[in-house]
Scaffold this motif. Structure first.
Motif, PDB file in Angstrom:
ATOM      1  N   THR A 252       0.816  -1.214   0.000  1.00  0.00           N
ATOM      2  CA  THR A 252       0.000   0.000   0.000  1.00  0.00           C
ATOM      3  C   THR A 252       0.850   1.265   0.000  1.00  0.00           C
ATOM      4  OG1 THR A 252      -0.069  -0.001   2.418  1.00  0.00           O
ATOM      5  CG2 THR A 252      -1.857  -1.151   1.278  1.00  0.00           C
ATOM      6  N   ASN A 253       2.174   1.111  -0.124  1.00  0.00           N
ATOM      7  CA  ASN A 253       3.071   2.272  -0.102  1.00  0.00           C
ATOM      8  C   ASN A 253       2.714   3.198   1.063  1.00  0.00           C
ATOM      9  OD1 ASN A 253       5.065   4.108  -0.888  1.00  0.00           O
ATOM     10  ND2 ASN A 253       3.677   5.227  -2.245  1.00  0.00           N
ATOM     11  N   ALA A 254       2.811   2.653   2.267  1.00  0.00           N
ATOM     12  CA  ALA A 254       2.376   3.378   3.467  1.00  0.00           C
ATOM     13  C   ALA A 254       3.124   4.700   3.646  1.00  0.00           C
ATOM     14  CB  ALA A 254       2.576   2.486   4.692  1.00  0.00           C
ATOM     15  N   GLY A 255       2.459   5.650   4.286  1.00  0.00           N
ATOM     16  CA  GLY A 255       3.016   6.994   4.469  1.00  0.00           C
ATOM     17  C   GLY A 255       3.284   7.299   5.927  1.00  0.00           C
ATOM     18  N   GLY A 256       2.433   8.126   6.535  1.00  0.00           N
ATOM     19  CA  GLY A 256       2.573   8.387   7.957  1.00  0.00           C
ATOM     20  C   GLY A 256       3.225   9.711   8.293  1.00  0.00           C
TER      21      GLY A 256
ATOM     22  N   VAL B  43       7.179  11.080   6.661  1.00  0.00           N
ATOM     23  CA  VAL B  43       7.436  11.102   5.216  1.00  0.00           C
ATOM     24  C   VAL B  43       8.212  12.345   4.815  1.00  0.00           C
ATOM     25  CG1 VAL B  43       6.305  11.263   2.958  1.00  0.00           C
ATOM     26  CG2 VAL B  43       5.439   9.665   4.683  1.00  0.00           C
TER      27      VAL B  43
ATOM     28  N   ASN C 280       8.030   7.964   1.631  1.00  0.00           N
ATOM     29  CA  ASN C 280       7.035   6.916   1.786  1.00  0.00           C
ATOM     30  C   ASN C 280       7.717   5.546   1.797  1.00  0.00           C
ATOM     31  OD1 ASN C 280       4.381   8.461   1.397  1.00  0.00           O
ATOM     32  ND2 ASN C 280       5.571   9.127  -0.375  1.00  0.00           N
TER      33      ASN C 280
ATOM     34  N   ARG D  58       7.745   3.329  -0.388  1.00  0.00           N
ATOM     35  CA  ARG D  58       8.445   3.095  -1.660  1.00  0.00           C
ATOM     36  C   ARG D  58       9.900   3.537  -1.584  1.00  0.00           C
ATOM     37  NH1 ARG D  58       6.316   2.192  -6.619  1.00  0.00           N
ATOM     38  NH2 ARG D  58       4.262   2.863  -5.927  1.00  0.00           N
ATOM     39  N   ASP D  59      10.136   4.619  -0.865  1.00  0.00           N
ATOM     40  CA  ASP D  59      11.499   5.152  -0.759  1.00  0.00           C
ATOM     41  C   ASP D  59      12.366   4.344   0.194  1.00  0.00           C
ATOM     42  OD1 ASP D  59      10.949   7.569  -2.381  1.00  0.00           O
ATOM     43  OD2 ASP D  59       9.588   8.017  -0.732  1.00  0.00           O
TER      44      ASP D  59
ATOM     45  N   GLY E 195       2.733  -0.541  -3.677  1.00  0.00           N
ATOM     46  CA  GLY E 195       1.575   0.334  -3.892  1.00  0.00           C
ATOM     47  C   GLY E 195       0.504  -0.231  -4.804  1.00  0.00           C
ATOM     48  N   SER E 196       0.648  -1.472  -5.269  1.00  0.00           N
ATOM     49  CA  SER E 196      -0.386  -2.014  -6.167  1.00  0.00           C
ATOM     50  C   SER E 196      -1.403  -2.847  -5.391  1.00  0.00           C
ATOM     51  CB  SER E 196       0.243  -2.811  -7.311  1.00  0.00           C
ATOM     52  OG  SER E 196       1.116  -3.805  -6.828  1.00  0.00           O
TER      53      SER E 196
ATOM     54  N   ALA F 147      -4.116  10.236  -0.720  1.00  0.00           N
ATOM     55  CA  ALA F 147      -2.692  10.537  -0.568  1.00  0.00           C
ATOM     56  C   ALA F 147      -1.927   9.332  -0.051  1.00  0.00           C
ATOM     57  CB  ALA F 147      -2.515  11.717   0.373  1.00  0.00           C
ATOM     58  N   GLU F 148      -2.469   8.689   1.010  1.00  0.00           N
ATOM     59  CA  GLU F 148      -1.731   7.568   1.579  1.00  0.00           C
ATOM     60  C   GLU F 148      -2.594   6.355   1.879  1.00  0.00           C
ATOM     61  OE1 GLU F 148       0.160   9.081   5.130  1.00  0.00           O
ATOM     62  OE2 GLU F 148      -1.705   9.149   6.261  1.00  0.00           O
ATOM     63  N   HIS F 149      -3.903   6.491   1.896  1.00  0.00           N
ATOM     64  CA  HIS F 149      -4.748   5.359   2.283  1.00  0.00           C
ATOM     65  C   HIS F 149      -4.992   4.362   1.166  1.00  0.00           C
ATOM     66  CE1 HIS F 149      -6.601   7.815   5.850  1.00  0.00           C
ATOM     67  NE2 HIS F 149      -5.346   7.471   6.041  1.00  0.00           N
ATOM     68  N   GLY F 150      -4.656   4.714  -0.053  1.00  0.00           N
ATOM     69  CA  GLY F 150      -4.832   3.804  -1.168  1.00  0.00           C
ATOM     70  C   GLY F 150      -6.245   3.821  -1.719  1.00  0.00           C
TER      71      GLY F 150
ATOM     72  N   ASP G 158      14.450   8.807  -7.255  1.00  0.00           N
ATOM     73  CA  ASP G 158      14.031   9.401  -5.983  1.00  0.00           C
ATOM     74  C   ASP G 158      13.734  10.892  -6.109  1.00  0.00           C
ATOM     75  OD1 ASP G 158      14.567   6.970  -4.390  1.00  0.00           O
ATOM     76  OD2 ASP G 158      16.621   7.338  -5.000  1.00  0.00           O
TER      77      ASP G 158
ATOM     78  N   ARG H 297       4.012  14.719  -3.129  1.00  0.00           N
ATOM     79  CA  ARG H 297       4.867  13.785  -2.379  1.00  0.00           C
ATOM     80  C   ARG H 297       4.115  12.539  -1.939  1.00  0.00           C
ATOM     81  NH1 ARG H 297       7.208  18.667  -3.126  1.00  0.00           N
ATOM     82  NH2 ARG H 297       9.455  18.567  -2.855  1.00  0.00           N
ATOM     83  N   LYS H 298       2.813  12.579  -2.007  1.00  0.00           N
ATOM     84  CA  LYS H 298       2.004  11.433  -1.616  1.00  0.00           C
ATOM     85  C   LYS H 298       0.840  11.319  -2.586  1.00  0.00           C
ATOM     86  CE  LYS H 298       2.439  10.987   3.419  1.00  0.00           C
ATOM     87  NZ  LYS H 298       1.744  11.282   4.694  1.00  0.00           N
ATOM     88  N   ASP H 299       0.707  10.157  -3.203  1.00  0.00           N
ATOM     89  CA  ASP H 299      -0.398   9.935  -4.125  1.00  0.00           C
ATOM     90  C   ASP H 299      -0.554   8.436  -4.305  1.00  0.00           C
ATOM     91  OD1 ASP H 299      -2.345   9.997  -6.037  1.00  0.00           O
ATOM     92  OD2 ASP H 299      -1.045  10.646  -7.666  1.00  0.00           O
ATOM     93  N   ASN H 300      -1.488   7.844  -3.601  1.00  0.00           N
ATOM     94  CA  ASN H 300      -1.695   6.397  -3.685  1.00  0.00           C
ATOM     95  C   ASN H 300      -3.001   6.056  -4.393  1.00  0.00           C
ATOM     96  OD1 ASN H 300       0.696   5.534  -2.581  1.00  0.00           O
ATOM     97  ND2 ASN H 300      -0.089   5.285  -0.502  1.00  0.00           N
ATOM     98  N   THR H 301      -3.174   6.666  -5.566  1.00  0.00           N
ATOM     99  CA  THR H 301      -4.390   6.385  -6.340  1.00  0.00           C
ATOM    100  C   THR H 301      -4.061   5.431  -7.476  1.00  0.00           C
ATOM    101  OG1 THR H 301      -3.943   8.405  -7.565  1.00  0.00           O
ATOM    102  CG2 THR H 301      -5.595   8.532  -5.833  1.00  0.00           C
ATOM    103  N   GLY H 302      -3.791   4.185  -7.121  1.00  0.00           N
ATOM    104  CA  GLY H 302      -3.536   3.177  -8.156  1.00  0.00           C
ATOM    105  C   GLY H 302      -2.064   3.011  -8.469  1.00  0.00           C
ATOM    106  N   TYR H 303      -1.788   2.263  -9.535  1.00  0.00           N
ATOM    107  CA  TYR H 303      -0.400   1.952  -9.877  1.00  0.00           C
ATOM    108  C   TYR H 303       0.393   3.246 -10.117  1.00  0.00           C
ATOM    109  CZ  TYR H 303      -2.515  -2.629 -10.860  1.00  0.00           C
ATOM    110  OH  TYR H 303      -3.210  -3.809 -10.787  1.00  0.00           O
ATOM    111  N   ASP H 304       1.621   3.265  -9.656  1.00  0.00           N
ATOM    112  CA  ASP H 304       2.478   4.441  -9.836  1.00  0.00           C
ATOM    113  C   ASP H 304       3.105   4.355 -11.227  1.00  0.00           C
ATOM    114  OD1 ASP H 304       4.021   6.646  -9.584  1.00  0.00           O
ATOM    115  OD2 ASP H 304       5.245   5.907  -7.932  1.00  0.00           O
TER     116      ASP H 304
END
Lengths: 494, 494
Positions: free
Chosen positions: A160-164, A167, A172, A174-175, A211-212, A439-442, B175, B197-204
């Motif tokens: 889910t490419n978690a944030g928090g 960041v 995130n 991913r990084d 994140g998928s 933004a972070e919840h998917g 990065d 900096r944050k965008d979790n709306t589907g595949y990146d």
């Protein structure tokens, strides 16, 4: 779409028999009471159906489960700590064929800590807390910090490419991922457990699985980056004149403290009111009531005194220029904990109150203040008594914009009247400001169909091209993330 | 593989006529002398063939060119500054059908600088130098730093996931990219120019275009992250006892200076000898000759004096513990420039000498010292007079391990005898140590077939699944990155 390999649908008995042979009877749950916690999402909003829950204890077992399900056309829903806020980790309620939940909790081994390479290698079922502890035991920091860290798992954090809340400084999830091992929809194992900061040998395949949301493969292990442990931190709460003042203060903080700025969290007046109402033993850090506050945390490897002085410098500059109305610097670890507790209890306080409309949006920092003003006006125009619970990771341009029912209005009533129009308004304003509606919840199930409104046809088509390339039968976590194809040739029949 | 849309191959005349209609006659080159610089790679090792070179001036033109070529089965090779060391940006020499080189140099506009959001939006043809200047003019840093920065372009930096000398602190190009606009093989435009900096709306989806060397799409614009400009830097050269001592000193530096450690570059004795031989006016910074040295750079937003003191502390601890044999701290900007010049001239000095075998490998830091020792022994066992030019970004686990011909042996002779066995040995040892055979230079044509040895069947199959999903006709930069499919069902007939 390719033709499924399986001739006819298999029965639940077939599934249970085959999967039990792979994972053993103790690790293949089939009774309704055993299944319940695995098919019910964190917030109790989504309850799905499953033929079985399997709890494999190795990548090999995951691979065997996937291979069998692939050969027999059985849907698999991967699951970590089941803390998704989007219904992303439970099966669909009305599926056309039986689903299997594959939970990774038994794969909870830390495989290696390398303090020279600064990497942590672990199985996907390790909880975030356990990963952070493993890093700490080695004198390092694994910086991901989210509310559910006691139960969420690394595999879910990656998927889910978690944030928090960290960041701003560390990025995130991913990084923070260097390598991934994943089982593909057909059971093949992608072995990418490399601990390299540089590797340009072809497509960076691990990105597919980050994140998928478990729709392209099941993450079974990972190599994570470790950071130096900060030796000092300094925390303050500041009341600011407006969202715009908060953004300007962040600019000051970055200019003065550079990369030491670790967290910069917004808290609206109504959010503080709500939390203080629940935390009976905590008093407001301010004498007056304020509309907007920020929590600032600096961390570094230098001395605590130096860091406090830097943060004081930021706050004093803010007081002089009128950005800051009042400010209080944590004088002890206990103070800092209290400040953070106020921030972190906002989420729970909303849950206990009931009737909040959760919009997890991000907007470029240069437009976030205007966005907050506009979205607030739009919400209050619909229902002026709405409590504006607006908080979160402003440093990343991410706010949890969560309008809450008036105190005297029942949750059900408020949500029935305003959930749709308010969500739509807030998301549309964020989108119009170049922002994101999640933004972070998917996406999961909750935001899936919204993507049709906010993604271009090209983006949706590309997502499907990737999905179909990796999971042509659509057996892995179906119904999540991807809205129905735009130009689907299938005519739905009721 | 899908069936091409085109019935019969088009002629060069057809191509020139169609593309001229799109980009205009001045931007469609067809004469051999005009084509030459575009079909010849940076090192002059690869010379390809092209029907035309097009120089579009807009994303729309790129889209039109791609749509036409897609409809007519014409190969397109995207090109930025043409500085690939891997032959990645020129057409194949013996292609079955005519190719078009699409160079982005005319798309060289900086579109926006946002100092609140800390982002830079620009077209793909902006040179790295110009991007850095645009950031600097706005009081910000764009941190990517590589040797070819005067001519390489941002689009190429993205497509190759460029690395360089500041990755330790700021990461690779991947990065540093927040958003990408790219034209797909069929001409559709993926519009992902978001500064979030944050965008979790589907595949990146932008990840598909980063590091895939122009085989999945043509990057036409991007949003890049900006950083605070450091106000101080401190640079030192230290002679160290061994590669292992260099790694231990890096650990000390990270412990003492944290994220201020911006560059940590290894330089072998023979590499310094070679450079000093060319730079007649530069003297060795050390009285004695040493086998191994490191260049350390700290940067921060604090004072230069404080930073110098921190670096001295690292060096003195190293001297006390025997890791450091000798050290010299830059006393001025001119000193720092000289130190960096020594480091940066190594590449050119090799080119001028001729006869070096370039291995751009990375290995986890915990294994890099052993790798260097083993690989050195393996090379010297084959030809004891080889000059061990070993240098580069040790902080990232990345070394340019470039055995160079003995001074009295002709380049051609040395390369004929040792290019194959030495490359194979070095790459195999890196791979065995969990490393990469191309840390930052990419694959292009030069390393393409090597991937068959060092990638698993699953990895290669996944790469082809993605390639076929996005470019089923294989028209975009063919012959690069992907080795021939492992299990290709086609029987070749001569």
């Amino acid at each position: 779409m390719t033709t499924p390999l399986h001739a006819s649908p298999v029965s639940t008995d077939d599934i249970v028999q085959a999967l039990t042979a792979i994972v053993g009877p103790q690790a293949c749950l089939t009774q309704a009471p055993d299944l319940k916690p695995f098919v019910t999402d964190y917030r109790g909003l989504y309850v799905g159906q499953a033929a079985a829950v399997v709890l494999p204890n190795s990548t090999q077992q995951v691979s065997q489960v996937m291979a069998w399900c692939h050969a027999h056309g059985v849907v698999v829903v991967p699951q970590g700590g089941n803390t998704s806020l989007m219904g992303g980790a439970v099966p669909e309620a009305q599926a056309s064929s039986p689903a299997v939940v594959l939970n990774l909790r038994r794969m909870n081994q830390v495989l290696a800590v390398d303090t020279v390479n600064d990497t942590l290698t672990l199985q996907a079922g390790v909880t975030l807390n356990a990963a952070r502890s493993a890093a700490e035991d080695a004198g390092r920091l694994f910086p991901l910090r989210i509310g559910s860290e006691g139960s969420c798992q690394i595999g879910g954090n990656i998927s889910t490419n978690a944030g928090g809340t960290a960041v701003l400084r560390y990025g995130n999830m991913r990084d923070l991922v260097l390598g991934v091992e994943a089982v593909l929809p057909d059971g093949r194992i992608y072995s990418g457990l490399r601990g390299l900061r540089k590797d340009n040998t072809g497509y960076d395949l691990k990105q597919l699985f980050i994140g998928s949301e478990g729709t392209l493969g099941i993450v079974t292990a990972a190599v994570l980056k470790l950071m130096p442990q900060p030796t000092a931190s300094s925390v303050a709460l500041a009341a600011v004149a407006s969202p715009a003042a908060a953004v300007a203060l962040l600019g000051e903080a970055k200019k003065t403290a550079g990369q030491a700025v670790t967290a910069f969290e917004l808290i609206s007046g109504p959010a503080l009111d709500l939390v203080l109402g629940y935390l009976g033993n905590v008093k407001s850090p301010f004498e007056a009531r304020h509309d907007w506050m920020v929590l600032i945390e600096l961390t570094s490897g230098a001395s605590a005194e130096g860091l406090d002085a830097t943060l004081m410098q930021v706050l004093e500059a803010g007081l002089d220029s009128g950005l800051v109305l009042d400010a209080t610097l944590a004088q002890s670890g206990a103070d800092a904990q209290t400040f953070w507790r106020i921030r972190e209890e906002i989420s729970d306080a909303q849950t206990r109150t009931g009737g909040s409309i959760k919009c997890d949006v991000s907007v470029p920092l240069s437009r976030i203040a205007a966005f907050i003003d506009e979205a607030t006006a739009a919400v209050l125009a619909l229902e002026p008594q709405t409590r504006m619970i607006v908080y979160g990771h402003m440093g990343d341009g991410n706010v949890h914009f969560n309008p809450l029912r008036p105190a005297d209005r029942p949750a059900k009533d408020y949500l029935a009247a305003f959930y749709e129009p308010i969500s739509r308004q807030v998301d549309s304003l964020a989108h119009a400001a170049g922002g994101s509606i999640s933004a972070e919840h998917g996406v999961g199930v909750a935001k899936r169909d919204d993507l049709s409104h906010y993604k271009s046809d090209v983006e949706l088509a590309l997502m499907w091209q990737i999905k179909n390339a990796l999971d042509p039968q659509g057996l892995l976590n179906p119904g999540k993330v991807l809205p129905a194809p735009v130009a689907a040739p299938v005519v739905a029949q009721a």
